[in-house]
Each structure stands twice: as C-alpha cells, then as structure tokens.
Design an enzyme around this catalytic site. Structure first.
Site, PDB file in Angstrom:
ATOM      1  N   LYS A 155       0.842  -1.201   0.000  1.00  0.00           N
ATOM      2  CA  LYS A 155       0.000   0.000   0.000  1.00  0.00           C
ATOM      3  C   LYS A 155       0.872   1.244   0.000  1.00  0.00           C
ATOM      4  O   LYS A 155       1.870   1.304   0.727  1.00  0.00           O
ATOM      5  CB  LYS A 155      -0.916  -0.028   1.231  1.00  0.00           C
ATOM      6  CG  LYS A 155      -1.875   1.156   1.331  1.00  0.00           C
ATOM      7  CD  LYS A 155      -2.751   1.022   2.570  1.00  0.00           C
ATOM      8  CE  LYS A 155      -3.709   2.203   2.715  1.00  0.00           C
ATOM      9  NZ  LYS A 155      -4.608   2.066   3.886  1.00  0.00           N
ATOM     10  N   SER A 189      -9.267   2.744   2.887  1.00  0.00           N
ATOM     11  CA  SER A 189      -8.292   3.337   1.982  1.00  0.00           C
ATOM     12  C   SER A 189      -7.366   2.322   1.319  1.00  0.00           C
ATOM     13  O   SER A 189      -6.605   2.672   0.425  1.00  0.00           O
ATOM     14  CB  SER A 189      -7.448   4.357   2.755  1.00  0.00           C
ATOM     15  OG  SER A 189      -6.707   3.729   3.795  1.00  0.00           O
ATOM     16  N   SER A 228      -9.914   0.627   7.100  1.00  0.00           N
ATOM     17  CA  SER A 228      -9.289   0.733   5.779  1.00  0.00           C
ATOM     18  C   SER A 228      -8.764  -0.582   5.218  1.00  0.00           C
ATOM     19  O   SER A 228      -8.435  -0.644   4.036  1.00  0.00           O
ATOM     20  CB  SER A 228      -8.146   1.754   5.825  1.00  0.00           C
ATOM     21  OG  SER A 228      -8.674   3.058   5.889  1.00  0.00           O
TER      22      SER A 228
END
Length: 464
Positions: A80, A155, A179
């Site tokens: 990520k 996210s 997230s």
C-alpha cells in the site's frame, strides 16, 4: 484457475518453490505481464516495480536452491502506498507528495523484505488515506475486481484490487478506521486488523495514530495469519477454536443495513451456532466512538498536514474539507476525546469479558458505483460520510483485533461478516475465523475465472 500460482495459498506456493515444482522467477514474470495488461483497467497499482520484483524473485530462487526458507520467500506481496519502500516514491495518494522518494523501508516493509517477499508495486490510496473510497487526483479511481464500475472501498482499495484481480498473492494494507476491512468486504477477501500496537511501522507515515495498524488483505485466513506473524514478529498460535460465547449484533447502534447484508449475517450467526458456539443476539456498547475518533483523527491531520491548506488547489475536495474542519477543532474537544478513549476501551474490554467474540456486519451495503455513496439504506436516510461504513471504526477506537470474511453475495457482489475479540487475542480471532471460513466455503471461482487470460478488464460477474 485452481492451478494459477498467484491464487495458491502461501504455504502451498512456498512448498512448491521448495520442491522445485515452481520457480519464483517464472511466477514473477507472469505476474509482471498481468500487471502490464490489466492494471490500466483496474488501477490497483499507482507505481509498478518490475525490476525490483525481478531482483527479489531471482534472490528468492537462489535462496531456495541453497535450502533457505522464510515465511514469504518468493511470494508476491503488493505494498500500500501508505508505507515507505526504499528508493521508491511514496505518493500517499496526493499531488503534494509527487517526487518524494523514501530513503529507507518503513518498519513493516522491512519485515516483509526480510521475510522474502517479492514486491511488484505500490497500490493506490485516497489522499492521505482519509477516505473509505480509493479515488484521488493522481489518476483514475481504483476499480472493484467484481465490477470495475464500482468502488473497492478504501483506503486500502488498491491493495484489495491487486489481490482480487490476481495481481498479487497477498497485500499489505493499513487500517485506521476500517481501511483494511472495508475494501476486503467490498472485494470478497479476508481482511485482518491486528490489535492496535502489535504491528508498529517505524519511520512510517503518520495519520490516525491512536487507531491505525498494518495488516493483510488475503484470500484465506491462513495467508492472513502468515503475514500477521511477520508484521507482528510473533507467533499467532494455530489451534482448534474452543466453543465460544459470541455476541451477535446485526445493526450496531441501530443503524440500517441492506437487507441482503442482514440476511447474510443471520446465516453466519446460524453457522456459528451449528459449529457449537453459543450465539447471543444483543447490543454491543459502541455508542460514543465518533466523539473520540473524529477529534483525534482531525487533530492528527491538522498537526501533520495543516500547512497544505496554503495550496488548496493541489488537494482533493475530501482532504480540503477534512483540514478545514480540523482548523475549527477546539483544544477542549481533543482533550475530551483523549480522556474518553481510555473509558471506551475499558467499556469494550468489560463487554468482551462477558463474550469471547462479537459478530457484526463489516459494511452496511455492497460496493456501490464510483462517486455514489448511498443516501439511504433499507429505506432509511443515512449521512454521506459514515452511512455505508459505520461498523469498523468503533473497533479501531477499542483497539481490538477484527477480521472480515466473505460470507455471501448479492447481485453478484460480495458481503463481508466481521468478527472481533478482546485486545491481544489475535490468535483466538484467527482460529475462530478459520473454522468459520471452512464452514462458509466461499466460492471464488466466478471472480478468478473472469480475470483469467483476459486481454483487457472483464465485464461484471453475471448475476445468477
């Protein structure tokens, strides 16, 4: 597709490498080709790193030849873009960060590197990981692998899409308010949020610092366990889950959920009962979480990024509004939230002395089209910010471990079920989740088949 190395469980993949049935170099070359071909449609990766992946795969192949072993040796792991990877840009989903090259790995990336991971790229995030959908000003929205016209959540949306589209074996994500679990639920994956504090990201990006933790998005609970052990640098002991007392809350705080989500969760509760657990329908005392979460998150944003309001044209409307709201925050609000945090955690601790685990929906609805957050759910008006996502953040505030499992589908889109245990009982959570996973036996075949050997991104999964 069961023979696709990218879909093999991690233990099976690494055993195949060790036996010489597969070679990390060949698997990585196939992966790089898939990313080149499919990422322009799904937009899982914001930065592809083929040369790094090739070098790591070659090193893994040599280590296997010498008889070396490591938990993730030769396994493709997407990173990520909220974590620093040495000599690579960390965009954090923001135009303001373009060109910022990390000098070194942050803590969790260093642990993955030491465990032998192959890192094919960095995955897309909303600006500064603040939103529950994965859109920013750097490029197109990340698509949901089940239907690229819909959001994968956020996210860690790029992370989820990278796994779901077969562009990584497992993904590194982070979870400050859901997230990991939100995109895992929207994309039909396992998403594991460890207990707060057991997976520190030294030298890393700072946001939601009271609540955030690194964690995996994976095909299976066992894959999540393997990465979780690497990130936490501890063994999460695998054993048969005992019979537990489980609190079942279909609508925390009385919030509305999509009827298909409610029906799926009821079926999960019945499955847990069939497994011999005592399932008690009750209310979970999570009220007041947002009066803690909101001020402390905004306080972080103002401290770390308030200066960016000097260039508002470079920010997404979401981040601009977040920072402007933060400027109106009173110090008394922050102090009150800080004082209430301990009380909230003690309250949930007390509840989890009465129950061994909690079952709730992960999200209130299935994945929705890009830019179309639901205005109402099951006939009840909901607010834009939290309407679809009210069930994950309370457990960030509580600091407890939490996991989502794919539990069913509605109109060809996956539905997740969330399990929670007390702080520090991460292994117990994984053991319970693994037994439930086996009983649910979620069918990934439609998703995997639709991304197999496609020249371009496939169409949505047909509704049965």
């Amino acid at each position: 597709m069961a023979d696709n190395p990218l879909h093999r469980p991690i233990r099976e993949l690494t055993h195949a490498y060790a036996r010489g049935d597969l070679n990390p170099v060949d698997v990585t070359e196939d992966l790089i080709e898939r990313i080149d071909r499919l990422n322009p449609q799904v937009h899982a990766y914001v930065t592809a790193l083929p040369e790094l992946a090739r070098a790591q795969a070659a090193d893994a192949a040599e280590r296997y030849r010498r008889g070396d072993r490591a938990p993730l040796l030769g396994v493709p792991v997407s990173i990520k873009d909220a974590f620093h990877l040495a000599d690579t840009e960390t965009t954090l989903g923001s135009l303001t960060q373009r060109g910022r090259i990390a000098r070194s790995d942050s803590g969790v990336v260093a642990r993955l590197r030491a465990a032998g991971a192959v890192m094919p790229g960095k995955t897309n995030v909303p600006e500064f990981c603040q939103s529950a959908t994965s859109d920013n000003l750097l490029g197109p929205d990340t698509g949901n692998p089940w239907d690229i016209a819909r959001t994968p959540g956020g996210s860690s949306g790029g992370a989820a899409a990278s796994v779901g589209a077969g562009l990584a074996t497992i993904a590194l994500g982070s979870d400050g308010g859901g997230s990991i679990r939100i995109p895992a639920a929207f994309c039909g994956l396992v998403g594991f949020k460890p207990s707060t504090g057991i997976c520190p990201d030294e030298r890393g990006f700072r946001a939601m610092t009271d609540f955030v933790t690194a964690g995996p998005l994976a095909w299976t609970v066992d894959d999540a366990r393997i990465m979780g052990e690497v990130l936490a640098e501890q063994t999460l002991v695998r054993r048969t889950s005992p019979k537990l007392r489980i609190a079942y809350c279909a609508r925390p705080e009385g919030r509305p959920v999509h009827p298909a989500v409610a029906d799926t969760l009821a079926a999960v509760a019945a499955t847990l009962s069939d497994l011999g657990h005592e399932v008690v329908e009750c209310t979970v005392p999570v009220d007041g979480w947002n009066e803690i979460f909101g001020p402390l998150v905004l306080d972080d944003e103002l401290r770390e990024r308030g200066h960016l309001l000097e260039r508002p044209e470079l920010l997404t409307p979401y981040e601009r509004s977040t920072l402007r709201a933060a400027t109106k925050l009173r110090s008394a609000d922050v102090a009150s939230a800080r004082g209430s945090l301990t009380d909230f955690r003690l309250r949930i601790d007390g509840f989890l002395h009465r129950f061994d685990a909690v079952l709730t929906p992960t999200v209130a609805t299935v994945a929705f089209p890009h830019g179309e957050r639901p205005k109402s759910i099951d006939g009840v008006d909901v607010d834009w910010l939290w309407g679809a996502f009210p069930f994950t953040s309370p457990f960030n505030v509580a600091g407890t471990p939490a996991i989502t499992l794919p539990a069913g589908t509605s109109d060809g889109l996956p539905i997740g079920a969330q399990l929670v245990t007390a702080r520090g009982r991460d292994a117990d959570l994984l053991n319970l989740a693994e037994s439930l996973e086996a009983a649910l036996d979620f069918d990934y075949t439609p998703l995997r088949d639709r991304w197999a050997d496609q020249p371009t991104a496939p169409q949505p999964v047909p509704v049965p």
